[in-house]
Motif scaffolding. Structure first.
Motif, PDB file in Angstrom:
ATOM      1  N   LEU A 176     -16.089  32.584  23.532  1.00 39.36           N
ATOM      2  CA  LEU A 176     -14.640  32.457  23.639  1.00 39.36           C
ATOM      3  C   LEU A 176     -14.240  32.800  24.711  1.00 39.36           C
ATOM      4  N   VAL A 177     -12.869  32.436  25.855  1.00 38.36           N
ATOM      5  CA  VAL A 177     -12.189  33.179  26.318  1.00 38.36           C
ATOM      6  C   VAL A 177     -10.981  32.859  26.381  1.00 38.36           C
ATOM      7  N   VAL A 178      -9.691  33.788  26.579  1.00 36.10           N
ATOM      8  CA  VAL A 178      -8.165  33.883  26.181  1.00 36.10           C
ATOM      9  C   VAL A 178      -8.399  33.852  28.127  1.00 36.10           C
ATOM     10  N   GLN A 179      -7.327  33.098  28.019  1.00 33.22           N
ATOM     11  CA  GLN A 179      -7.121  32.922  29.466  1.00 33.22           C
ATOM     12  C   GLN A 179      -5.230  32.902  29.076  1.00 33.22           C
ATOM     13  N   LYS A 180      -4.625  33.736  30.108  1.00 36.64           N
ATOM     14  CA  LYS A 180      -2.837  34.539  30.517  1.00 36.64           C
ATOM     15  C   LYS A 180      -2.285  33.286  31.716  1.00 36.64           C
ATOM     16  N   TYR A 181      -1.252  32.905  31.615  1.00 31.99           N
ATOM     17  CA  TYR A 181      -0.858  32.455  32.688  1.00 31.99           C
ATOM     18  C   TYR A 181       0.939  32.549  32.964  1.00 31.99           C
ATOM     19  N   GLY A 182       0.671  33.287  33.657  1.00 32.79           N
ATOM     20  CA  GLY A 182       2.054  34.133  33.921  1.00 32.79           C
ATOM     21  C   GLY A 182       3.375  32.846  34.806  1.00 32.79           C
ATOM     22  N   GLY A 183       4.431  33.455  34.369  1.00 31.81           N
ATOM     23  CA  GLY A 183       5.633  32.137  34.313  1.00 31.81           C
ATOM     24  C   GLY A 183       6.031  31.528  36.131  1.00 31.81           C
ATOM     25  N   THR A 184       5.115  32.769  36.880  1.00 33.09           N
ATOM     26  CA  THR A 184       4.841  31.288  38.966  1.00 33.09           C
ATOM     27  C   THR A 184       3.640  30.636  38.588  1.00 33.09           C
ATOM     28  N   SER A 185       2.369  31.161  37.452  1.00 38.95           N
ATOM     29  CA  SER A 185       1.243  29.993  37.256  1.00 38.95           C
ATOM     30  C   SER A 185       1.333  28.638  36.770  1.00 38.95           C
ATOM     31  N   VAL A 186       3.027  28.781  36.401  1.00 40.59           N
ATOM     32  CA  VAL A 186       3.092  27.444  35.266  1.00 40.59           C
ATOM     33  C   VAL A 186       5.154  26.651  35.866  1.00 40.59           C
ATOM     34  N   ALA A 187       5.398  27.008  36.588  1.00 38.17           N
ATOM     35  CA  ALA A 187       6.639  27.185  37.178  1.00 38.17           C
ATOM     36  C   ALA A 187       7.377  25.564  37.525  1.00 38.17           C
ATOM     37  N   ASP A 188       6.447  25.082  37.535  1.00 39.68           N
ATOM     38  CA  ASP A 188       6.586  23.459  37.998  1.00 39.68           C
ATOM     39  C   ASP A 188       5.714  22.669  37.157  1.00 39.68           C
ATOM     40  N   PRO A 189       6.099  21.253  37.395  1.00 47.51           N
ATOM     41  CA  PRO A 189       4.966  19.664  36.772  1.00 47.51           C
ATOM     42  C   PRO A 189       3.687  20.099  37.608  1.00 47.51           C
ATOM     43  N   ASP A 190       3.663  20.459  38.552  1.00 50.05           N
ATOM     44  CA  ASP A 190       2.185  20.466  38.951  1.00 50.05           C
ATOM     45  C   ASP A 190       1.253  21.818  39.253  1.00 50.05           C
ATOM     46  N   ARG A 191       2.148  22.537  38.861  1.00 48.65           N
ATOM     47  CA  ARG A 191       1.748  24.114  38.220  1.00 48.65           C
ATOM     48  C   ARG A 191       1.239  23.784  37.255  1.00 48.65           C
ATOM     49  N   ILE A 192       1.638  23.295  35.988  1.00 51.19           N
ATOM     50  CA  ILE A 192       1.494  23.049  34.749  1.00 51.19           C
ATOM     51  C   ILE A 192       0.257  22.217  35.033  1.00 51.19           C
ATOM     52  N   LYS A 193       0.160  21.561  35.465  1.00 47.83           N
ATOM     53  CA  LYS A 193      -0.655  19.905  35.667  1.00 47.83           C
ATOM     54  C   LYS A 193      -2.134  21.212  36.350  1.00 47.83           C
ATOM     55  N   ALA A 194      -2.128  21.738  36.797  1.00 48.00           N
ATOM     56  CA  ALA A 194      -3.741  22.288  37.927  1.00 48.00           C
ATOM     57  C   ALA A 194      -3.809  22.715  36.832  1.00 48.00           C
ATOM     58  N   VAL A 195      -2.710  24.105  36.070  1.00 49.04           N
ATOM     59  CA  VAL A 195      -2.953  25.262  35.079  1.00 49.04           C
ATOM     60  C   VAL A 195      -4.114  24.432  33.727  1.00 49.04           C
ATOM     61  N   ALA A 196      -3.393  23.110  33.701  1.00 48.78           N
ATOM     62  CA  ALA A 196      -4.455  22.044  33.047  1.00 48.78           C
ATOM     63  C   ALA A 196      -5.992  21.981  33.224  1.00 48.78           C
ATOM     64  N   ASP A 197      -5.396  22.044  34.329  1.00 46.90           N
ATOM     65  CA  ASP A 197      -7.155  21.119  35.077  1.00 46.90           C
ATOM     66  C   ASP A 197      -8.117  22.210  35.020  1.00 46.90           C
TER      67      ASP A 197
END
Ligand code: ASP
Ligand code: MG
Length: 408
Positions: A5-26
């Motif tokens: 199991l891995v825990v991944q944490k994404y900070g505010g800039t990593s999910v700042a807009d819809p494109d970033r959220i999609k990149a993180v989801a990928d």
């Protein structure tokens, strides 16, 4: 077969807009498809938390703590839901959890709550069912069932605490920098990314201005032996591992130079040099919750001495008020506050076995004409308080003198 199991944490800039959220989801989906169980911790999008704080101050002079926590936790609630939607779109199961739903139990101190316990059953069940669990960072629920936050930057702590509770193989902290550097790359362009640092070094770096990880998350990682991997969500390259000291190969004498411009220096002048004075002064400050850091008492002349200490600049007004009230009682001649200071620190586990580091640091600053106002040390750190306009120059010359850079 035991699935890791891995825990991944994404900070505010990593999910700042819809494109970033999609990149993180990928990236999350790719990790899952590589055969890992994944628990995600996410911060509020971009500057959401700052904006919510400003909003609070527009309707209230001193926003109520409980209501502030209710407000701020909304930021993370937005990101968990959006991130889950994006993951589900990509064909994986994902379930969002608020801190409370994730079983993060805290004390009742609003805006700076401490995690007491994690009841991770729901997360474990979700993961066992094949879902990706996405948890709101920086929040929990108190022993009196109120919503709490862990203090600004607290999502790092959520992530490390969950990694410990779930016995994760690693806690990956994704951010907008490539890892932990030998100095702030904005100040020192030749600063080098460190492959590994020890928990102790990271603690001293975080405490002295290294802005990569929240201090409490590092304490938690050390106490629970959680390997932390700080890395970029923009390049996805390997970053810096924060691990036990004996896992740091090729231990350098110095790992980094940090700086901090968030403190002020308070000096109480001409206090009688006798037992009980320092006790009275610092008791008064402690009772006012002023977070005193460096303390220096000068050699006394004719039975009197000066006492200087540093406090966060945000606490200067409170400190001045507290000192004003006892300055007569202390029989001091007066006091002053200097906000025009900064701290420069050298951090490195190799210092323990290597004499002469302090001397070399002071010589370097002397050659540069930088005056040292205060000094403090730990076994792996030397800090100097200098004038704020000298801070960046001091960082640069020390980085060269200790050969920390790519060119070193
Ligand atoms: N969103 C919160 C903050 O900005 C928590 C975090 O990002 O770690 O402080
Ligand atoms: Mg943040």
């Amino acid at each position: 077969m035991v699935v890791s199991l891995v825990v991944q944490k994404y900070g505010g800039t990593s999910v700042a807009d819809p494109d970033r959220i999609k990149a993180v989801a990928d990236h999350i989906v790719a990790t899952r498809r590589a055969g890992k169980d994944v628990v995600v911790v996410v911060s509020a999008m971009g500057k959401t938390t700052d904006d919510l704080e400003h909003l609070a101050h527009e309707v209230s002079t001193v926003p109520d703590g409980r209501e502030m926590d209710m407000l701020l936790t909304a930021g993370e609630r937005i990101s968990i839901a959006l991130l889950c939607m994006a993951i589900i779109d990509r064909g994986e199961h994902a379930v969002s959890f608020t801190g409370s739903q994730a079983g993060i139990l805290t004390d009742t101190a609003h805006r700076k709550a401490k995690i007491l316990e994690i009841k991770a059953d729901r997360l474990r069940d979700a993961v066992t069912d094949g879902s990706i669990a996405v948890v709101a960072g920086f929040q929990g629920v108190s022993t009196t069932s109120d919503i709490t936050t862990l203090g600004r930057g607290g999502s790092d702590t959520t992530a490390v605490a969950l990694a410990a509770a779930l016995d994760a193989e690693v806690c990956e902290i994704y951010t907008d920098v490539a890892g932990v550097f030998t100095a702030d790359p904005r100040v020192v362009p030749t600063a080098r990314k460190l492959d590994r640092v020890s928990y102790e070094e990271m603690l001293d770096m975080s405490a002295t201005g290294g802005r990569v990880l929240a201090l409490r998350s590092v304490e938690f990682a050390r106490n629970h032996d959680v390997p932390v991997h700080v890395r970029s969500s923009f390049t996805w390259e390997p970053g810096t591992w924060v691990v036990q000291e004996d896992e740091v190969m090729e231990q350098a004498i110095i790992s980094g130079v940090t700086h901090d411009l968030s403190e002020a220096k308070i000096t109480i002048t001409h206090v009688p040099d006798r037992p009980g004075i320092a006790a009275r002064l610092f008791r008064a400050l402690a009772d006012d919750s002023v977070n005193v850091d460096m303390i220096v008492q000068n050699v006394s002349t004719e039975g009197h001495t000066d006492i200087s200490f540093t406090v966060p600049r945000d606490d200067v007004a409170r400190t001045q008020k507290a000192v004003e009230q006892i300055v007569d009682d202390l029989e001091a001649s007066g006091f002053s506050a200097d906000e025009n200071v900064g701290r420069v620190s050298l951090v490195g586990a190799g210092m323990k076995t290597h004499p002469g580091v302090a001397a070399a640091m002071f010589e370097t600053l002397a050659q540069e004409g930088v005056n040292i106002e205060m000094i403090s040390t730990s076994s792996i750190r030397i800090s100097c308080v200098v004038a704020s306009e000298d801070v960046e120059r001091a960082v640069r010359v020390l980085h060269v003198a200790f050969e920390l850079g790519d060119d070193g």
